[in-house]
Every structure is written in structure tokens, then in C-alpha cells.
Scaffold this motif. Structure first.
Motif, mmCIF file in Angstrom:
data_model
loop_
_atom_site.group_PDB
_atom_site.id
_atom_site.type_symbol
_atom_site.label_atom_id
_atom_site.label_comp_id
_atom_site.label_asym_id
_atom_site.label_seq_id
_atom_site.Cartn_x
_atom_site.Cartn_y
_atom_site.Cartn_z
ATOM 1 N N VAL A 1 0.909 -1.161 -0.265
ATOM 2 C CA VAL A 1 0.023 0.158 -0.100
ATOM 3 C C VAL A 1 1.166 1.466 -0.145
ATOM 4 O O VAL A 1 1.821 1.409 1.175
ATOM 5 C CB VAL A 1 -1.487 0.177 1.217
ATOM 6 N N ASN A 2 0.862 1.737 -0.771
ATOM 7 C CA ASN A 2 1.807 3.889 -0.760
ATOM 8 C C ASN A 2 0.164 4.403 -0.210
ATOM 9 O O ASN A 2 -0.570 5.022 -0.648
ATOM 10 C CB ASN A 2 1.827 3.780 -1.571
ATOM 11 N N LEU A 3 0.912 4.542 1.178
ATOM 12 C CA LEU A 3 -0.155 4.982 1.958
ATOM 13 C C LEU A 3 0.617 6.918 2.502
ATOM 14 O O LEU A 3 1.807 7.290 1.892
ATOM 15 C CB LEU A 3 0.510 4.831 3.549
ATOM 16 N N ASP A 4 -0.567 7.442 2.444
ATOM 17 C CA ASP A 4 -0.135 8.271 2.273
ATOM 18 C C ASP A 4 0.548 9.611 3.834
ATOM 19 O O ASP A 4 0.601 9.060 4.222
ATOM 20 C CB ASP A 4 -1.138 9.870 2.014
ATOM 21 N N ALA A 5 2.523 10.383 3.084
ATOM 22 C CA ALA A 5 2.136 10.432 4.123
ATOM 23 C C ALA A 5 2.146 11.151 5.441
ATOM 24 O O ALA A 5 2.716 10.674 6.479
ATOM 25 C CB ALA A 5 3.913 10.860 3.592
ATOM 26 N N SER A 6 0.861 11.918 5.031
ATOM 27 C CA SER A 6 0.287 12.061 6.378
ATOM 28 C C SER A 6 -0.174 11.344 7.072
ATOM 29 O O SER A 6 -1.255 11.730 8.267
ATOM 30 C CB SER A 6 -0.929 13.279 5.848
ATOM 31 N N ILE B 1 6.732 -1.166 7.918
ATOM 32 C CA ILE B 1 5.761 -0.407 7.075
ATOM 33 C C ILE B 1 7.942 0.472 6.668
ATOM 34 O O ILE B 1 8.907 0.884 7.453
ATOM 35 C CB ILE B 1 5.375 0.987 8.546
ATOM 36 N N GLY B 2 7.323 1.055 5.724
ATOM 37 C CA GLY B 2 8.782 2.358 4.859
ATOM 38 C C GLY B 2 8.646 2.846 5.511
ATOM 39 O O GLY B 2 8.094 3.675 6.472
ATOM 40 N N ALA B 3 10.568 3.340 5.003
ATOM 41 C CA ALA B 3 10.725 4.660 6.145
ATOM 42 C C ALA B 3 11.210 5.584 5.395
ATOM 43 O O ALA B 3 11.593 6.845 6.062
ATOM 44 C CB ALA B 3 12.320 3.733 7.260
ATOM 45 N N VAL B 4 10.588 5.570 4.239
ATOM 46 C CA VAL B 4 11.240 6.649 2.945
ATOM 47 C C VAL B 4 10.154 6.813 2.344
ATOM 48 O O VAL B 4 9.828 5.929 1.706
ATOM 49 C CB VAL B 4 12.723 6.177 2.015
ATOM 50 N N ALA B 5 9.834 8.248 1.925
ATOM 51 C CA ALA B 5 8.606 8.897 1.349
ATOM 52 C C ALA B 5 8.876 8.800 0.442
ATOM 53 O O ALA B 5 10.399 9.218 -0.487
ATOM 54 C CB ALA B 5 8.288 10.200 2.522
ATOM 55 N N THR B 6 8.326 8.189 -0.532
ATOM 56 C CA THR B 6 8.542 9.153 -2.405
ATOM 57 C C THR B 6 7.700 9.900 -2.877
ATOM 58 O O THR B 6 6.527 9.532 -2.773
ATOM 59 C CB THR B 6 8.797 7.364 -2.665
#
Length: 430
Positions: free
Chosen positions: A286-291, A319-324
Motif C-alpha cells: 500500500v502506498n500510504l499518504d505520508a500524512s 512500514i517503509g521509512a522513506v517517502a517517495t
């Protein structure tokens, strides 16, 4: 000459009207009948207007068609009176003063306040696939043997730990499961992390008992050599009791081949890839909104809707640690964080790969909450929120509320304030 009647006006004879008089100054008798009747009604006298003789023709009575004309005029007066009466009744300021509840403003409707359990959920799209490396890329199967490829796997093949991954020069190369890659020859007397991974495989695959071989031991002893010979005999390799570099591949497994890189009959060169692979475990990315990152945590329960509308369960594994963000979007608000969800029942996914799914991540819950639609909230100029309540009489009032848990999936929010279950609040019309 003129004729006078009590209660009537003087009516000039036609020949008495001077020529050239203004219109309306010389009236005929028929025109005079209406005002005569009006005068009678005011005085209460009767003049017998219908019997008035024409001054120019003694004894001649007035035609009766004038009565019908008067009747029509009188009827009009009655109609006007009745109409006036209707207006008076309708507009009577002393009538019933019961107030009708004012209609809700156009573009708005009402929703009921309810009480009960509320779950905070994040609704997102995701992709169903197989688990690979931490960054989502596939594993690379790297060869370290010399010779010619005599058998290579195909895309879609699943290789279990301890099974043959490929063949070089007629010699099988097995898959041994572990995260520490092979980098040297191993034989009795060696020690290290790679030896511990070998011991673990031999015990887990049943070639040694943990009473004879400690799976956490980093030492290559006689028990390791004996168990290794059993493995080599099982897969059809030479029983040497030692492990040369290139005679086995260590990767997290079991593996599912996604792409075959080597071809049959070609030279097998050390350091070249044989195939690309993932694990056989299923996951949803899932590409979760960073907010929304702060709302989701590892272990949260997830409901997954598959492409055929069946649902299955899972939980947040990582959960990933880097936002893209996409290359064509520089706005930081579009940044996403990868969230990896494992399936509780992987068989529910069948053979689907890279399939679009919907996920609902439950991030919290309240057993007993006062709940209103999010659309009922009104921002207050000094900060905070209110709702517009409508009572049974239709009276509107603004009620400040404190917000609690949000259910983003269903558009609901927990509130506290001067509200009770069953109260009605204003929401935009749908």
C-alpha cells in the motif's frame, strides 16, 4: 327637462346635453341606472327604478335588460366581497398562531446522532503480489559454479528449501534458506555465520536431530558433515560431506521464480545471475499518504478486498521509512510511504500476482462513542468545531463539540458535547 326621484341623482335628458360636451358628461338613462341603485342601497329607499318612465316617451317603461345588467354588476361585487373575505380569513392576524417548523435550508439534510462502537479505518488501494526484498525488488539467484547449465527453472516455478534450484554440468545446486550468502568453501573445522545457517538447514530439513546437531552452532563438526552427506545423497549430488562455493545457494526462501536469466546449454560463469525470484509468501503493498503515517502501525488489522470482491484478512507487517513521490509531481503533499501487509490466509489469494486490491486498515477503536458524520462538522472562527442541531420543533442551534476517533473509510467521527443519541444535525444534502 329632468326627472327626479327620491334618493336619486338628477339625470339630464339626451336632448338637454349641449353639443360638444366632454365625454361622460351627457349620460343616458341606462348609464344612470347603476349609480341610482347604489344610492338606494345607501339610503335604504326603493325608487322602483325599473318603472321609471322615459321623459321623452311618457308612460314607456325601462327595458328589463337593465336588471340583468345590474345583476351581473351585483354578482361581480359579491365575487369581490367573497374574494376579499378569503383574503381577510387568510391574513387574519388573530387566527391560529401555531408555527410550522421552518424548512431546512436548500442543499442541506438531517442526520441522526448515534451511539455505539466506532473503528478508525484508513481506506487505500494496494497491489497483491509476492514478498521480495525489503525495498520491493526481487532476489537475484547468482551462480558460483563453473560448467554448462543443464537445467534452469522457469518463471512461476516454486523451489522449496533443500530442493534443487538449477543444474551445472550434471551436478544439482540446491537452495538452502538463509540471509547470509555463501562466499567460501565449507568443511569440517570451519566456523562462522555461514556454518550456523548450514546447521539450521540440516536440522530443519530433517537430516539431523537437534540433540545431535545444535542448529545455533557456528561450528562445522562431524555431525554437520554426516548430515550434509545425507542431503547430498537425497538430491543426487556427490557425497563429500563438505560444501564447495557454488554447490549451494543461500537465499530467503522458499522461492518463486519471476524471471529466468540463464539458458540451457550456455556457459555457467561465476557471478552471473541465473534467475530473479521472490518468496512464496503473499503480501499487499500500500502506498500510504505520508500524512497518514502516524495513524498506521505494525500489527494493525487489515481487511483486503480481492478483485473478485471476496475479502480476506491480514495485518501490517512492515512500514517503509522513506517517502517517495512520482517523478512528475514535486508537491510534497503527494509523497507516499510503502506499507506491507501479509495475508492471514495466503491461499485466499490463489495465483494472483500484481493484482489491484482495496484495503481497510483498522488503526483504533472505541466501544461506546457518540457518532456523527464528518460532514456535519462546522469549523469555528476561534478554533475547534461545532455542529448545527435541529430540535423537534425545527429550531436550529449551534453546539460546540470535541472530536475523538475518526473513521476515514465511512466518513464518521466521535464527538462529545451537548448532544444525545437520536438528536438530528444538519449535513449537506446528497
Amino acid at each position: 327637462m329632468s326627472v327626479e326621484r327620491p334618493g336619486s341623482t338628477r339625470v339630464p335628458e339626451p336632448d338637454a346635453a349641449p353639443a360638444g360636451d366632454e365625454p361622460g358628461r351627457g349620460l343616458t338613462r341606462s348609464d344612470a341606472a347603476v349609480p341610482v341603485r347604489a344610492a338606494e342601497r345607501e339610503t335604504g329607499t326603493s325608487t322602483g327604478t325599473a318603472e321609471i318612465a322615459d321623459a321623452g316617451t311618457p308612460g314607456r317603461k325601462r327595458p328589463r335588460r337593465r336588471r340583468r345588467r345590474f345583476a351581473r354588476v351585483g354578482g361581480a361585487i359579491v365575487v369581490l366581497a367573497v374574494a376579499a373575505g378569503i383574503v381577510i380569513v387568510t391574513a387574519d392576524p388573530f387566527g391560529d398562531r401555531k408555527k410550522t417548523p421552518p424548512p431546512t435550508t436548500t442543499g442541506e439534510s438531517l442526520a441522526s446522532v448515534r451511539q455505539g462502537p466506532l473503528s478508525s479505518q484508513v481506506d487505500q488501494s494496494g497491489t497483491l503480489s509476492y514478498v521480495a526484498r525489503a525495498d520491493g525488488t526481487p532476489y537475484s539467484v547468482v551462480n558460483h559454479a563453473n560448467g554448462v547449465y543443464t537445467w534452469v527453472p522457469r518463471a512461476g516455478d516454486e523451489i522449496k528449501c533443500g530442493k534443487v534450484l538449477y543444474w551445472v554440468g550434471g551436478t544439482p545446486v540446491p537452495l538452502l534458506c538463509g540471509t547470509w550468502p555463501a562466499y567460501r568453501d565449507l568443511s569440517e573445522g570451519d566456523s562462522g555465520k555461514d556454518v550456523r545457517e548450514l546447521n539450521r538447514n540440516l536440522v530443519k530439513l530433517g537430516y539431523a536431530d537437534d540433540a545431535d546437531l545444535d542448529p545455533d552452532s557456528k561450528y562445522f563438526g562431524s555431525a554437520t558433515a554426516t548430515a550434509l552427506e545425507k542431503l547430498q545423497d537425497k538430491i543426487g549430488a556427490e557425497e563429500t560431506g563438505s560444501l564447495k562455493l557454488g554447490s549451494a545457494v543461500f537465499l530467503p526462501g522458499p522461492l518463486r521464480i519471476t524471471k529466468a536469466a540463464a539458458q540451457l546449454g550456455t556457459n555457467a560463469r561465476p557471478g552471473e545471475p541465473v534467475a530473479q525470484a521472490t518468496s512464496t509468501d503473499r503480501q499487499v503493498t500500500v502506498n500510504l499518504d505520508a500524512s497518514q503515517q502516524s495513524q498506521v502501525k505494525v500489527g494493525d488489522k487489515v481487511e483486503i478486498t480481492l478483485p473478485d470482491n471476496r475479502t480476506t484478512s491480514g495485518k501490517v507487517r512492515r512500514i517503509g521509512a522513506v517517502a517517495t513521490s512520482s517523478s512528475d509531481q514535486k508537491d510534497s503533499s503527494s509523497a507516499t510511504i510503502p506499507v506491507y501487509v501479509t495475508l492471514t490466509h495466503p491461499k485466499d489469494a490463489g495465483g494472483l500476482d500484481q493484482a489491484p486490491v482495496r484495503v481497510q486498515i483498522t488503526t483504533g477503536g472505541v466501544k461506546d462513542a457518540l457518532i456523527v458524520p464528518v460532514t456535519a462538522l462546522i469549523g469555528r472562527s476561534g478554533g475547534g468545531y461545532s455542529v448545527e442541531k435541529v430540535d423537534a420543533r425545527g429550531a436550529h442551534s449551534v453546539v460546540p463539540v470535541t472530536l475523538g476517533l475518526f473513521d476515514n473509510a465511512d466518513g464518521l467521527v466521535q464527538v462529545s458535547g451537548n448532544l444525545a443519541p437520536g438528536d438530528r444535525v444538519v449535513v449537506p444534502a446528497t
